[in-house]
Design a protein around this motif. Structure first.
Motif, mmCIF file in Angstrom:
data_model
loop_
_atom_site.group_PDB
_atom_site.id
_atom_site.type_symbol
_atom_site.label_atom_id
_atom_site.label_comp_id
_atom_site.label_asym_id
_atom_site.label_seq_id
_atom_site.Cartn_x
_atom_site.Cartn_y
_atom_site.Cartn_z
ATOM 1 N N HIS A 191 0.841 -1.204 0.000
ATOM 2 C CA HIS A 191 0.000 0.000 0.000
ATOM 3 C C HIS A 191 0.873 1.250 0.000
ATOM 4 N N MET A 192 1.949 1.239 0.790
ATOM 5 C CA MET A 192 2.869 2.374 0.838
ATOM 6 C C MET A 192 3.534 2.591 -0.516
ATOM 7 N N ILE A 193 3.952 1.518 -1.151
ATOM 8 C CA ILE A 193 4.611 1.625 -2.452
ATOM 9 C C ILE A 193 3.633 2.114 -3.507
ATOM 10 N N LYS A 194 2.428 1.582 -3.489
ATOM 11 C CA LYS A 194 1.427 1.954 -4.492
ATOM 12 C C LYS A 194 1.086 3.439 -4.425
ATOM 13 N N TYR A 195 0.934 3.973 -3.225
ATOM 14 C CA TYR A 195 0.528 5.375 -3.073
ATOM 15 C C TYR A 195 1.684 6.308 -2.711
ATOM 16 N N LYS A 196 2.900 5.780 -2.752
ATOM 17 C CA LYS A 196 4.124 6.577 -2.595
ATOM 18 C C LYS A 196 4.121 7.450 -1.335
ATOM 19 N N TYR A 197 3.956 6.830 -0.202
ATOM 20 C CA TYR A 197 4.094 7.567 1.048
ATOM 21 C C TYR A 197 5.011 6.801 1.994
ATOM 22 N N VAL A 198 5.702 7.555 2.824
ATOM 23 C CA VAL A 198 6.595 6.984 3.828
ATOM 24 C C VAL A 198 6.125 7.515 5.175
ATOM 25 N N PRO A 199 5.761 6.628 6.101
ATOM 26 C CA PRO A 199 5.213 7.099 7.380
ATOM 27 C C PRO A 199 6.249 7.584 8.384
ATOM 28 N N PHE A 200 7.522 7.577 8.024
ATOM 29 C CA PHE A 200 8.560 7.979 8.962
ATOM 30 C C PHE A 200 9.298 9.196 8.443
ATOM 31 N N SER A 201 9.687 10.040 9.336
ATOM 32 C CA SER A 201 10.563 11.154 9.003
ATOM 33 C C SER A 201 11.582 11.271 10.132
ATOM 34 N N ILE A 202 12.806 11.438 9.768
ATOM 35 C CA ILE A 202 13.878 11.517 10.755
ATOM 36 C C ILE A 202 14.342 12.968 10.820
ATOM 37 N N GLY A 203 14.077 13.620 11.912
ATOM 38 C CA GLY A 203 14.543 14.985 12.100
ATOM 39 C C GLY A 203 13.842 15.990 11.206
#
Length: 191
Positions: A164-176
């Motif tokens: 699902h993340m790959i299909k809709y191109k989102y990453v739920p993490f951000s570092i800093g």
């Protein structure tokens, strides 16, 4: 004469309600103070997890409780990794994720915020720990089967979430904090 018996019960309830309100207020105060300290919160949760694991290891039981806890944590993890607005459902409304640079930027907003994720996991481990003191929850099972089933369930669920993340191109993490810089000068222009 009628008010004599009723006044005694009312006076016993008032201090109990006052004590409960003070306890609730103190708990909320410390919960609010822990909000800006995620590292300390998660370290505290790791301590609670360690106590629970040691208790289950020492008692050699309560595998059903642990299995239920694992399923609950998996459910929380899916909520933590999922966007608040599902792109599959949003596409039906006519709106969609940005596909070009000129489209509107939509930041990733979690369905389950980090604080609620932490709080729910900590509460779950505390409740599971308390359940280990009651023998009614110690159902005899062959624990390797439960562990295998949980690993299969975790693998399939995470595979679906990652797809699902790959299909809709989102990453739920951000570092800093992200830092943006201007255009870098070409090597030929730097001479």
């Amino acid at each position: 004469m009628e008010g004599v018996g009723g006044g005694d019960a009312g006076s016993a309830v008032a201090p109990l309600a006052k004590w409960r309100d003070e306890l609730s207020r103190a708990f909320q105060y410390y919960l609010d103070r822990s909000t800006p300290n995620p590292v300390h919160r998660w370290l505290g949760t790791l301590a609670v997890v360690a106590v629970y694991v040691l208790r289950v290891f020492y008692v050699q039981g309560f595998y059903i409780v642990s299995y239920g806890l694992g399923i609950y944590i998996l459910n929380l993890l899916i909520g933590f990794l999922s966007p608040k607005v599902d792109p599959e459902l949003e596409a039906l409304d006519g709106a969609s994720l940005p596909t070009r640079g000129s489209d509107e930027f939509k930041p990733f907003i979690r369905r389950l915020p980090e604080f609620k994720f932490w709080y729910s996991i900590t509460k779950a481990f505390c409740v599971a720990f308390l359940m280990t003191f009651f023998s009614v929850f110690d159902v005899p099972v062959f624990w390797p089967i439960l562990l295998f089933y949980w690993v299969v369930l975790f693998t399939l669920t995470m595979k679906r979430q990652i797809m699902h993340m790959i299909k809709y191109k989102y990453v739920p993490f951000s570092i800093g904090k992200q830092r943006y810089t201007g255009k870098r000068p070409d090597a030929a222009n730097s001479d």
